[in-house]
Scaffold this motif. Structure first.
Motif, PDB file in Angstrom:
ATOM      1  N   UNK A 166       6.583   2.818   9.599  1.00 13.09           N
ATOM      2  CA  UNK A 166       6.026   1.887   8.619  1.00 13.09           C
ATOM      3  C   UNK A 166       4.973   1.008   9.297  1.00 13.09           C
ATOM      4  N   UNK A 167       4.326   0.165   8.523  1.00 11.91           N
ATOM      5  CA  UNK A 167       3.232  -0.667   9.063  1.00 11.91           C
ATOM      6  C   UNK A 167       3.359  -2.120   8.609  1.00 11.91           C
ATOM      7  N   UNK A 168       4.574  -2.664   8.670  1.00 11.79           N
ATOM      8  CA  UNK A 168       4.778  -4.033   8.205  1.00 11.79           C
ATOM      9  C   UNK A 168       4.299  -5.038   9.246  1.00 11.79           C
ATOM     10  N   UNK A 169       3.814  -6.210   8.761  1.00  9.90           N
ATOM     11  CA  UNK A 169       3.526  -7.334   9.632  1.00  9.90           C
ATOM     12  C   UNK A 169       3.835  -8.624   8.893  1.00  9.90           C
ATOM     13  N   UNK A 231      12.626   8.212  -0.605  1.00  7.31           N
ATOM     14  CA  UNK A 231      12.574   8.000   0.840  1.00  7.31           C
ATOM     15  C   UNK A 231      11.970   6.635   1.145  1.00  7.31           C
ATOM     16  N   UNK A 232      11.996   6.271   2.441  1.00  7.15           N
ATOM     17  CA  UNK A 232      11.534   4.960   2.862  1.00  7.15           C
ATOM     18  C   UNK A 232      10.034   4.792   2.656  1.00  7.15           C
ATOM     19  N   UNK A 233       9.283   5.877   2.849  1.00  7.28           N
ATOM     20  CA  UNK A 233       7.830   5.796   2.671  1.00  7.28           C
ATOM     21  C   UNK A 233       7.479   5.411   1.242  1.00  7.28           C
ATOM     22  N   UNK A 238       5.940   1.027  -2.818  1.00  8.60           N
ATOM     23  CA  UNK A 238       6.285   0.187  -3.966  1.00  8.60           C
ATOM     24  C   UNK A 238       6.315  -1.292  -3.563  1.00  8.60           C
ATOM     25  N   UNK A 239       6.931  -1.592  -2.408  1.00 11.55           N
ATOM     26  CA  UNK A 239       7.035  -2.984  -1.963  1.00 11.55           C
ATOM     27  C   UNK A 239       5.659  -3.558  -1.669  1.00 11.55           C
ATOM     28  N   UNK A 240       4.799  -2.738  -1.054  1.00 17.31           N
ATOM     29  CA  UNK A 240       3.439  -3.198  -0.765  1.00 17.31           C
ATOM     30  C   UNK A 240       2.676  -3.506  -2.047  1.00 17.31           C
ATOM     31  N   UNK A 245       0.319  -7.368  -5.516  1.00 15.60           N
ATOM     32  CA  UNK A 245       0.189  -7.883  -6.880  1.00 15.60           C
ATOM     33  C   UNK A 245       0.581  -9.359  -6.921  1.00 15.60           C
ATOM     34  N   UNK A 246       1.652  -9.715  -6.217  1.00 18.38           N
ATOM     35  CA  UNK A 246       2.104 -11.110  -6.205  1.00 18.38           C
ATOM     36  C   UNK A 246       1.066 -12.009  -5.552  1.00 18.38           C
TER      37      UNK A 246
END
Length: 270
Positions: A166-169, A231-233, A238-240, A245-246
């Motif tokens: 993943x690529x979270x920060x 799957x997680x991807x 969806x979360x991104x 959007x938020x």
């Protein structure tokens, strides 16, 4: 010929005046909110000395709670910072000040979104650090704890990114929170210069109505259901989208609120 919309020297003169008036009119509230950590410390020391016969500073959890409450109180207090504009005498005097509506609006934005939050955080952090140095029972300073939390969270995200590709920060994830705080300050400021009485009450009434309507609209559009992901991807996508959007919605709302404040200034009459 000086511009009727914006002139640098005229704006700077008005900004200094606005800043001085802000401090003169709200110094007591500034001390109460900014020194709330010190007030908690004194009360905690007194309580433990009287009932437990020990010298013990308040716990870290209580300090965090008071800090968050102080932040919330600072947001609510924006209904008061320029609330005098709805007063016939004071508001009329403000309208007569030789500065354009844009210059008054810009000064209002700088004080509300920059000067007041920075002054609050600076004051709270300095007092917190002094208490930590002066009293061994005080515990860790909040800014150090915040730094460790950010570092630990970033390290956890790095591990998660490597393990799950993943690529979270943290900056991306915190952006909606930052935008939300801007909206809160501007919203309560707008309510403060719009309602003559019961400013905070009306602010919460509007929030309740808006949240109820928004919930009904989202429900009718089928946007409040449970989403199944394979799957997680897919979950990350969806979360991104939700975070993007938020964030976009919050900044758009902040722009609308800032525009509403400017419109209120332009149309303010007594």
């Amino acid at each position: 010929m000086k511009s009727e919309v914006f002139n640098g020297s005229r704006f700077w003169t008005y900004f200094k005046y606005d800043l001085a008036q802000m401090w003169r009119n709200h110094v007591k509230a500034a001390i109460l909110i900014g020194f709330s950590g010190l007030i908690l410390y004194i009360l905690g020391i007194a309580f433990n000395a009287i009932f437990n016969s020990v010298w013990q500073a308040p716990g870290f959890g209580a300090r965090i709670t008071i800090f968050l409450l102080a932040c919330f109180a600072l947001e609510l207090y924006q209904t008061r910072t320029y609330g005098y504009l709805t007063n016939r005498r004071k508001g009329s005097s403000w309208l007569m000040i030789p500065a354009s509506a844009f210059e008054k609006w810009l000064s209002m934005m700088l004080l509300t979104l920059v000067v007041i939050p920075v002054a609050f955080l600076g004051t709270y952090t300095i007092i917190d650090g002094i208490l930590a140095l002066a009293d061994p029972t005080y515990g860790q300073v909040l800014i150090k704890a915040a730094g460790e939390f950010i570092e630990n969270t970033n390290n956890a995200l790095v591990v998660a990114n490597e393990e799950y590709s993943t690529t979270w920060n943290l900056g991306f994830m915190a952006m909606p929170v930052f935008a939300g705080y801007i909206c809160n300050f501007l919203y309560f400021l707008l309510c403060g210069i719009s309602f003559k009485r019961n400013k905070i009450l009306w602010a919460f009434i509007i929030l309740f109505i808006a949240s109820t309507v928004l919930s009904l609209v989202l429900t009718s559009l089928g946007l409040q259901g449970n989403y199944e992901v394979e799957d997680l991807a897919e979950a990350e996508v969806i979360i991104r989208k939700v975070i993007n959007w938020s964030t976009a919605s919050a900044f758009a709302l902040a722009a609308c609120l800032a525009g509403g404040i400017f419109y209120r200034i332009k149309t303010l009459k007594h």
